[in-house]
Structures are given as C-alpha cells and as structure tokens.
Design a protein around this motif. Structure first.
Motif, PDB file in Angstrom:
ATOM      1  N   ALA A 210       0.831  -1.206   0.000  1.00 45.45           N
ATOM      2  CA  ALA A 210       0.000   0.000   0.000  1.00 45.45           C
ATOM      3  C   ALA A 210       0.865   1.256   0.000  1.00 45.45           C
ATOM      4  CB  ALA A 210      -0.928  -0.009   1.213  1.00 45.45           C
ATOM      5  N   GLY A 211       1.962   1.237   0.754  1.00 48.25           N
ATOM      6  CA  GLY A 211       2.848   2.395   0.804  1.00 48.25           C
ATOM      7  C   GLY A 211       3.518   2.661  -0.532  1.00 48.25           C
ATOM      8  N   ILE A 212       3.965   1.595  -1.182  1.00 45.59           N
ATOM      9  CA  ILE A 212       4.609   1.743  -2.484  1.00 45.59           C
ATOM     10  C   ILE A 212       3.605   2.250  -3.518  1.00 45.59           C
ATOM     11  CG2 ILE A 212       5.719   0.493  -4.383  1.00 45.59           C
ATOM     12  CD1 ILE A 212       6.968  -1.337  -2.258  1.00 45.59           C
ATOM     13  N   ARG A 213       2.402   1.696  -3.484  1.00 41.46           N
ATOM     14  CA  ARG A 213       1.352   2.149  -4.405  1.00 41.46           C
ATOM     15  C   ARG A 213       1.074   3.639  -4.216  1.00 41.46           C
ATOM     16  NH1 ARG A 213      -3.388   0.546  -7.187  1.00 41.46           N
ATOM     17  NH2 ARG A 213      -3.010  -1.670  -6.847  1.00 41.46           N
ATOM     18  N   LEU A 214       0.967   4.058  -2.973  1.00 39.98           N
ATOM     19  CA  LEU A 214       0.671   5.460  -2.680  1.00 39.98           C
ATOM     20  C   LEU A 214       1.756   6.380  -3.232  1.00 39.98           C
ATOM     21  CD1 LEU A 214      -1.254   7.403  -1.199  1.00 39.98           C
ATOM     22  CD2 LEU A 214       0.165   7.101   0.843  1.00 39.98           C
ATOM     23  N   ILE A 215       3.020   5.969  -3.081  1.00 40.98           N
ATOM     24  CA  ILE A 215       4.128   6.781  -3.588  1.00 40.98           C
ATOM     25  C   ILE A 215       4.104   6.846  -5.107  1.00 40.98           C
ATOM     26  CG2 ILE A 215       6.640   6.861  -3.853  1.00 40.98           C
ATOM     27  CD1 ILE A 215       6.805   5.659  -1.000  1.00 40.98           C
ATOM     28  N   LEU A 216       3.989   5.681  -5.742  1.00 40.13           N
ATOM     29  CA  LEU A 216       4.090   5.626  -7.201  1.00 40.13           C
ATOM     30  C   LEU A 216       2.940   6.344  -7.897  1.00 40.13           C
ATOM     31  CD1 LEU A 216       5.362   1.980  -7.806  1.00 40.13           C
ATOM     32  CD2 LEU A 216       6.683   4.107  -7.794  1.00 40.13           C
ATOM     33  N   GLU A 217       1.765   6.262  -7.320  1.00 35.85           N
ATOM     34  CA  GLU A 217       0.620   6.858  -7.992  1.00 35.85           C
ATOM     35  C   GLU A 217       0.572   8.375  -7.830  1.00 35.85           C
ATOM     36  OE1 GLU A 217      -2.867   4.568  -6.981  1.00 35.85           O
ATOM     37  OE2 GLU A 217      -2.362   3.102  -8.544  1.00 35.85           O
ATOM     38  N   ASN A 218       1.565   8.946  -7.146  1.00 33.38           N
ATOM     39  CA  ASN A 218       1.728  10.393  -7.147  1.00 33.38           C
ATOM     40  C   ASN A 218       2.368  10.883  -8.435  1.00 33.38           C
ATOM     41  OD1 ASN A 218       0.631  11.272  -4.662  1.00 33.38           O
ATOM     42  ND2 ASN A 218       2.415  10.505  -3.564  1.00 33.38           N
ATOM     43  N   ALA A 219       2.962   9.947  -9.181  1.00 36.31           N
ATOM     44  CA  ALA A 219       3.586  10.298 -10.459  1.00 36.31           C
ATOM     45  C   ALA A 219       2.543  10.220 -11.562  1.00 36.31           C
ATOM     46  CB  ALA A 219       4.739   9.345 -10.760  1.00 36.31           C
ATOM     47  N   GLU A 220       2.535  11.207 -12.432  1.00 39.96           N
ATOM     48  CA  GLU A 220       1.515  11.278 -13.474  1.00 39.96           C
ATOM     49  C   GLU A 220       1.655  10.186 -14.523  1.00 39.96           C
ATOM     50  OE1 GLU A 220       1.633  15.161 -15.134  1.00 39.96           O
ATOM     51  OE2 GLU A 220       0.786  16.144 -13.351  1.00 39.96           O
ATOM     52  N   ASP A 221       2.879   9.633 -14.665  1.00 42.53           N
ATOM     53  CA  ASP A 221       3.114   8.657 -15.734  1.00 42.53           C
ATOM     54  C   ASP A 221       3.207   7.220 -15.234  1.00 42.53           C
ATOM     55  OD1 ASP A 221       5.452   9.104 -14.363  1.00 42.53           O
ATOM     56  OD2 ASP A 221       6.740   9.008 -16.129  1.00 42.53           O
ATOM     57  N   ILE A 222       2.818   6.972 -13.962  1.00 42.66           N
ATOM     58  CA  ILE A 222       2.908   5.626 -13.393  1.00 42.66           C
ATOM     59  C   ILE A 222       1.539   5.186 -12.893  1.00 42.66           C
ATOM     60  CG2 ILE A 222       3.904   4.206 -11.555  1.00 42.66           C
ATOM     61  CD1 ILE A 222       6.375   5.986 -11.652  1.00 42.66           C
ATOM     62  N   GLU A 223       1.201   3.930 -13.195  1.00 43.17           N
ATOM     63  CA  GLU A 223      -0.041   3.342 -12.700  1.00 43.17           C
ATOM     64  C   GLU A 223       0.256   1.957 -12.140  1.00 43.17           C
ATOM     65  OE1 GLU A 223      -4.520   2.114 -14.283  1.00 43.17           O
ATOM     66  OE2 GLU A 223      -2.938   2.633 -15.717  1.00 43.17           O
ATOM     67  N   VAL A 224      -0.101   1.723 -10.872  1.00 49.02           N
ATOM     68  CA  VAL A 224       0.045   0.392 -10.283  1.00 49.02           C
ATOM     69  C   VAL A 224      -1.181  -0.415 -10.688  1.00 49.02           C
ATOM     70  CG1 VAL A 224       0.246  -0.952  -8.155  1.00 49.02           C
ATOM     71  CG2 VAL A 224       1.395   1.274  -8.344  1.00 49.02           C
ATOM     72  N   VAL A 225      -0.981  -1.385 -11.567  1.00 50.33           N
ATOM     73  CA  VAL A 225      -2.107  -2.126 -12.144  1.00 50.33           C
ATOM     74  C   VAL A 225      -2.298  -3.492 -11.497  1.00 50.33           C
ATOM     75  CG1 VAL A 225      -1.919  -0.947 -14.352  1.00 50.33           C
ATOM     76  CG2 VAL A 225      -0.653  -3.077 -13.984  1.00 50.33           C
ATOM     77  N   ALA A 226      -1.335  -3.924 -10.660  1.00 51.48           N
ATOM     78  CA  ALA A 226      -1.466  -5.240 -10.031  1.00 51.48           C
ATOM     79  C   ALA A 226      -0.625  -5.303  -8.760  1.00 51.48           C
ATOM     80  CB  ALA A 226      -1.034  -6.347 -10.997  1.00 51.48           C
TER      81      ALA A 226
END
Length: 217
Positions: A15-31
């Motif tokens: 959850a922490g990694i997802r939260l960080i990555l999805e702050n970037a406009e060009d990254i989507e956590v899909v799985a």
C-alpha cells in the motif's frame, strides 16, 4: 503510462509503495501480489512494464519469480526490493534476470525515478551497495576466461560501451563519455546483450567485471 506490479508479502508495504508511485503522473500500479507465484501469473496475464519484487516472499520468493517472469514475460523489467546487507541474494537475483535492485528504505522521489528509468531500460541499482556488490562478486572467484570468450565478438566500440556500462553509467552518461548519440549507445547495448547472451544491462555489467574490462584503463 508505465504499468507497474508491486509484489510483497506485507500488505502495508504494498500500500505504501502504491501510494508513492501513484503520485507520479506517468505511473499506474495495475497489479499487486503477495508472493512470487502470484507476481509471475500477473505478469503473464497482463501487460506489466515494471515489476517491483520483494526478495523474501512465501510460496515462491522474488528470485524464483524473477526467473519465471524473464521466461514468461520478457517485456517486463524486474526490479528487486531488498534490505541492506543481502548482497548474496541480490547477486542471485541479477543472475536470475532482474534488471536491478532498490533498498527498501529508498525515498519516494528516488523510487519514482527508479521505476521511470527501469521502464526505459536504464540501470536501477542502489548506489550505496552497487560498488560493494560488484567488487565482492569479482573477489568471489570470477571466471575470466569464460567471460572473455563471451565478449570475443564485440567490436572495439562495443567493448568501450560495455566497460562504461560496467561502472554503472546511464546511456546518456556513456554517450557523453564516448562522444556518441544516446541512440547509438542504445543500439550498441542492444547488440552487446544479443552477442553476449546477457538478459539485461546489469548482467552485462557483471560480465564487464568478470572480463576485466574495468581494469584495462
């Protein structure tokens, strides 16, 4: 968009990694995945650009998952998440086809940048232990003769690129050093990987060390 898989047996870490990555406009956590088997299955079932894998996971660990993903989904760049001091595991992971590794205490900005670099095929190596890891690998008994045989077909220009790649430089930095365009460097690296049988540039960096290219100059 850069499509990312996060695999860790701790839901809070995912959850922490997802939260960080999805702050970037060009990254989507899909799985997400809780073990290596789930991670490999997810990469096979859908398009994943970058897979972030914890090394220590139940059922099937991150190293075994990296091997599976390299076989089943070669388009996916695998980056291992590791705790400091796990150099032996990191070496095994790189041999298994991982594109690099990050320490679990990597900051948010560095994590986002690492995913962006991995998606472009650039090296993703935690700077604090990269040099120590490679030096330890060299001291552990490299097979220089075998490494030299693997680079026999490389041109002098390709050997120069491989040597600089072995120091951890990016494509742009190699281009600056050799007065080449970034596109030319990328083409050289592609041929190097094909001719040497390396799965990725990290394995090529280890090969450069094994062949003694970094001590040639």
């Amino acid at each position: 968009m850069i499509r990312v898989l996060v695999a860790d047996d701790e839901a809070l870490m995912r959850a922490g990694i997802r939260l960080i990555l999805e702050n970037a406009e060009d990254i989507e956590v899909v799985a997400e995945a809780g073990d290596g088997r789930e991670a490999a299955a997810a990469c096979r079932a859908q398009h994943i650009d970058v897979a972030l894998l914890d090394i220590q996971m139940p059922t099937r660990d991150g190293i075994a998952a990296a091997e599976d993903i390299a076989r089943l989904s070669p388009r996916t760049c695998v980056v291992m998440l590791t705790a400091f001091g796990e150099e032996a595991s990191v070496t095994r992971a790189l041999r298994a086809g991982a594109s690099g590794f990050l320490l679990k205490d990597t900051g948010p900005t560095e994590l986002i940048r690492a995913v962006q670099l991995a998606a472009k095929g650039e090296p993703v190596l935690a700077p604090r232990i990269t040099r120590q890891l490679l030096e330890r690998h060299v001291r552990s008994g490299r097979d220089t003769e075998a490494a030299l045989r693997r680079i026999e077909e490389l041109t002098p220009a390709e050997r120069d690129v491989l040597r600089l790649l072995g120091t951890g430089l990016s494509n742009a930095e190699i281009a600056d050093q050799l007065y080449l365009s970034a596109g030319t460097v990328k083409a050289h690296i592609s041929r190097i990987l094909t001719r040497t049988g390396c799965a990725n540039r990290v394995q090529a960096a280890v090969l450069a060390h094994d062949a003694g290219l970094l001590t040639d100059r």
